[in-house]
Write an enzyme that holds these catalytic residues in place. Structure first.
Site, PDB file in Angstrom:
ATOM      1  N   SER A 163       0.821  -1.212   0.000  1.00 32.26           N
ATOM      2  CA  SER A 163       0.000   0.000   0.000  1.00 32.26           C
ATOM      3  C   SER A 163       0.856   1.263   0.000  1.00 32.26           C
ATOM      4  CB  SER A 163      -0.917   0.019   1.220  1.00 32.26           C
ATOM      5  OG  SER A 163      -1.565  -1.217   1.383  1.00 32.26           O
TER       6      SER A 163
HETATM    7  N1  SAH Z   1      -0.604  -4.990   4.079  1.00 31.62           N
HETATM    8  C1  SAH Z   1       0.127  -5.283   2.850  1.00 31.62           C
HETATM    9  C2  SAH Z   1      -0.669  -4.883   1.618  1.00 31.62           C
HETATM   10  C3  SAH Z   1      -1.194  -6.105   1.023  1.00 31.62           C
HETATM   11  S1  SAH Z   1      -2.196  -6.034  -0.421  1.00 31.62           S
HETATM   12  C4  SAH Z   1       1.498  -4.653   2.861  1.00 31.62           C
HETATM   13  O1  SAH Z   1       1.805  -3.888   3.775  1.00 31.62           O
HETATM   14  O2  SAH Z   1       2.293  -4.965   1.962  1.00 31.62           O
HETATM   15  C5  SAH Z   1      -3.525  -7.067   0.150  1.00 31.62           C
HETATM   16  C6  SAH Z   1      -3.159  -8.485   0.499  1.00 31.62           C
HETATM   17  O3  SAH Z   1      -4.345  -9.102   0.980  1.00 31.62           O
HETATM   18  C7  SAH Z   1      -2.685  -9.318  -0.691  1.00 31.62           C
HETATM   19  O4  SAH Z   1      -1.431  -9.862  -0.407  1.00 31.62           O
HETATM   20  C8  SAH Z   1      -3.758 -10.387  -0.808  1.00 31.62           C
HETATM   21  O5  SAH Z   1      -3.255 -11.658  -1.226  1.00 31.62           O
HETATM   22  C9  SAH Z   1      -4.307 -10.456   0.604  1.00 31.62           C
HETATM   23  N2  SAH Z   1      -5.647 -11.019   0.747  1.00 31.62           N
HETATM   24  C10 SAH Z   1      -6.749 -10.832  -0.032  1.00 31.62           C
HETATM   25  N3  SAH Z   1      -7.788 -11.531   0.460  1.00 31.62           N
HETATM   26  C11 SAH Z   1      -7.351 -12.175   1.578  1.00 31.62           C
HETATM   27  C12 SAH Z   1      -7.949 -13.058   2.524  1.00 31.62           C
HETATM   28  N4  SAH Z   1      -9.230 -13.443   2.443  1.00 31.62           N
HETATM   29  N5  SAH Z   1      -7.192 -13.518   3.542  1.00 31.62           N
HETATM   30  C13 SAH Z   1      -5.890 -13.165   3.659  1.00 31.62           C
HETATM   31  N6  SAH Z   1      -5.268 -12.336   2.806  1.00 31.62           N
HETATM   32  C14 SAH Z   1      -5.979 -11.842   1.764  1.00 31.62           C
END
Ligand code: SAH
Length: 221
Positions: free
Chosen positions: A64
């Site tokens: 993000s």
């Molecule tokens: N917080 C992260 C941003 C991640 S982007 C950072 O600091 O880099 C969102 C993430 O959510 C992705 O990696 C995606 O695979 C995950 N995601 C989406 N749906 C999900 C679910 N149901 N359970 C766990 N992770 C999920």
């Protein structure tokens, strides 16, 4: 100018940009200053790690934008004794920021590859109060509930009920809500128990763009 001075200036500008956009919580700014974002992005993007934008990571996901990380963290109003649940570990960057402000962070990721890389990265940088798990974050983590705070870093079409259930009394959650690839907003939920029962207050906050929250553990790696 040598590399070191260049990096210092880059970090100063990074913090200044967060302040200018309205992040005022000193503890949050300090955490953003301490966590080296460059270590959480692919090497190809290392020179843009401190720009205020989201960047691609493995498995078609994104790390993000720093402003949004700082904003959501500030909205959580973390206390040092808090236990926090994060859904969507991704690179592990948000989890690292949370770990500087709370006692314990449990973070769930649906891609095994991302979870493994984040776990290694967090351990090598010494963030030892973060536990990364592989699974479907829409179900939360009942075994470790309740949580004082919950942060979802992928966009939900609706807030999963399991997460509301796993929030402690007086707990708070921030979650981007909206259609996949459509307009989304950060929603802040605050749970409290009154003589009439449990109530959940809902506040709409800033507009955002997140990758979707998808059900189930990823079948791909
Ligand atoms: N917080 C992260 C941003 C991640 S982007 C950072 O600091 O880099 C969102 C993430 O959510 C992705 O990696 C995606 O695979 C995950 N995601 C989406 N749906 C999900 C679910 N149901 N359970 C766990 N992770 C999920």
């Amino acid at each position: 100018m040598n590399d070191r001075a260049g990096r210092d200036i880059e970090r100063m500008e990074f913090l200044l940009a967060l302040r200018r956009r309205g992040i005022g919580d000193q503890a949050v700014l300090r955490a953003m200053e301490e966590v080296p974002r460059g270590q959480f992005v692919d090497r190809d993007f290392a020179n843009t790690a401190y720009d205020d934008r989201a960047l691609p990571i493995a498995c078609g996901q994104t790390i993000s934008q720093p402003y949004v990380v700082a904003y959501m963290t500030e909205q959580l109003a973390l206390k040092p004794h808090h236990r926090v649940l994060e859904i969507g570990t991704g690179s592990g960057y948000q989890a690292a920021v949370l770990s500087r402000l709370a006692r314990e962070v449990v973070s769930i990721e649906r891609y095994r590859t991302l979870a493994g890389q984040a776990r290694e990265r967090l351990a090598s940088l010494g963030y030892d109060n973060v536990e990364v798990m592989v699974g479907d974050g829409m179900l939360g983590c009942a075994a470790k509930a309740p949580f004082d705070r919950i942060i979802v870093t992928a966009a939900a079409e609706e807030v999963p009920q399991a997460l509301i259930d796993q929030l402690a009394d007086d707990g708070g959650m921030v979650v981007p809500v909206g259609p996949h690839n459509g307009p989304q907003r950060i929603i802040k939920l605050t749970k409290s128990t009154t003589p009439d029962g449990v109530t959940v207050a809902r506040e709409e906050q800033i507009a955002v763009r997140f990758v979707p929250l998808l059900p189930g553990q990823a079948q791909e790696l």
